[in-house]
Design a protein around this motif. Sequence first.
Motif, mmCIF file in Angstrom:
data_model
loop_
_atom_site.group_PDB
_atom_site.id
_atom_site.type_symbol
_atom_site.label_atom_id
_atom_site.label_comp_id
_atom_site.label_asym_id
_atom_site.label_seq_id
_atom_site.Cartn_x
_atom_site.Cartn_y
_atom_site.Cartn_z
ATOM 1 N N SER A 10 61.054 11.212 81.676
ATOM 2 C CA SER A 10 60.108 10.246 82.243
ATOM 3 C C SER A 10 60.661 9.592 83.503
ATOM 4 C CB SER A 10 59.772 9.181 81.202
ATOM 5 O OG SER A 10 60.899 8.371 80.927
ATOM 6 N N ARG A 11 61.977 9.566 83.618
ATOM 7 C CA ARG A 11 62.600 9.023 84.828
ATOM 8 C C ARG A 11 62.710 10.067 85.930
ATOM 9 N NH1 ARG A 11 66.103 6.794 80.813
ATOM 10 N NH2 ARG A 11 67.669 8.390 81.282
ATOM 11 N N ALA A 17 63.087 10.034 77.533
ATOM 12 C CA ALA A 17 63.353 8.977 78.506
ATOM 13 C C ALA A 17 63.888 9.561 79.802
ATOM 14 C CB ALA A 17 64.348 7.974 77.919
ATOM 15 N N ALA A 18 64.799 10.551 79.709
ATOM 16 C CA ALA A 18 65.346 11.175 80.916
ATOM 17 C C ALA A 18 64.241 11.868 81.703
ATOM 18 C CB ALA A 18 66.435 12.167 80.529
ATOM 19 N N GLU A 69 64.511 12.789 85.732
ATOM 20 C CA GLU A 69 65.824 13.418 85.739
ATOM 21 C C GLU A 69 65.729 14.850 85.230
ATOM 22 O OE1 GLU A 69 68.256 10.910 83.327
ATOM 23 O OE2 GLU A 69 67.991 9.155 84.618
#
Length: 545
Positions: free
Chosen positions: A471-472, A468-469, A474
């Motif tokens: 994909s953002r 998730a990180a 980050e």
Amino acid sequence: MTPRDHSPAPVVDPAGAAAPVSGPSAEQPPELSAGVPAELPRLVNSVIWPGFVGTTVPEWLDRALRNGLAGVVYFSHNIDPDAPEQVAALSAAIREANPSAVVGVDEEGGNVTRLQARDGSTIPGAAVLGTLDDPAVTAAAGRAIGRLCRAAGVNLAIAPVADVNTNPLNPVIGVRAFGSSTELVSVHTAAALAGIQSQRVGACAKHFPGHGDTVADSHLDVARVELTLEQLREHHLPPFQAAFDAGVAAVMSAHIIVPELGSAPATLNPRAGALLRDLGFEGLLITDALDMAAVRATVGPGEGAVLALLAGADLLCVGNPLNAYTSGLDDESCYAEVFGAVFDAVSSGRLPVSVLRRAAGRVAAFAQWSQGVPDDALADSAGGSDGLDSADWVDVAARACRVDRGSGAVSLGGPDAVVTLLDARTGHNMAAGPTENFIATALLEDYQVFVPAVSLLSPEDLSDLVSAAASRGESVLVIVDSLLSPDQQATLAAVAAVAPRALCINAGLAPAPGTATGTALTTIHCHGFSRVSAEAVVSLLTPGS
């Protein structure tokens, strides 16, 4: 000035200047047997070097110091980082009770610091300096350690580490050593101690006869060195010989078993003590802490103290009374256990008074030497300087970093970017103790930082979080301190599977250049986990730094 000018004076007998005898604790000293010198309580005290609890001098310690206690060892709990003058005032109070007190501290730079424990060391550690391989920089780092100690009222730095870390699985030395090359460690040991002792702060080469090829931590277990004496002489003793030749003030023994020397750990082994003296060392031999398992769980600190003196030790390091692995005694009881055992051994005739006098003489000689004028004062009066004493230690640590490139770029983007920081380390080095996450602290100057508790995450949750990180957009950083640890390798593999552009920060030993790191991630090898190394890593990751 030659290195020998930094070494303490010859041994003197302190007994002639003995003050009136008073009790070593709240009680009066035990009644003395016939033939036992009247100054025995004071003489016993003169070879004991305890820790204590608190940031001021407790009553029991004040009494013992006034009755000739050799001095004290500081630990992080003795330092108040919010009161800059506290430690110097503490040292002054100790010397008001005993002007000849030896005040020591583990101050290696890098991972192991007591004076800067909360915020991390501002001075690079041995592995950083060994990687750079510039003896002049190492000597400057030694001077920085010496100045830090002297400003705190400390006159003995329990450093440098002279061990040659030949075993990559060594759990207690690792990046505390200058490296795995005997020649390199010899050169940098001599340079570091010359720098420290230029401040009239004694250096202490450790851990004789060499703790670099062990797979056990003597804090927690009995450690063995499965080498012949010939192998020890070839690979592990030369750095100590270099230290002796450079005039080192003190040596700390190791609680390690060398089979050819017998079954006792070196600290308790007369053959190890004889080996040290046969190499020409005439200075102060200090035991490693007597509360460590290699002594505590075998013969016990009291009996260990007696055996250490019989083996040739001069100063008995009692240990940290707040260590989780101690016997649960309070600080005064830890001291009293050692005092009582040594007193009884002398009273019974088992421990000759002459052994105690010789040890006390070496302690007194060191204390007298440490009261001299630092080389800085002499250089200032002569207008001399080598230009390295204003070194930018973050830049030094950054120059030592090595990058093994994978898919990820060595960059975190602009200010206010979000960084997910995964700390995959599975414990802490017992010598260093638990520390803050200095990487997180350094990142927070310019970034938003998310630090999840990796140990509490299942593999699936970890993958989901990292995915998730990524994909953002980050940045994802993973801190490790052993590329050989199966658990840390598993974390790196899980991260690489979902975020191949993540970065690995290796704070442990770096593999030889050109060899596999065990991870596909871009890896920055920073050779330690300290404030200065953390700031060096962040400087490499920050555009325009």
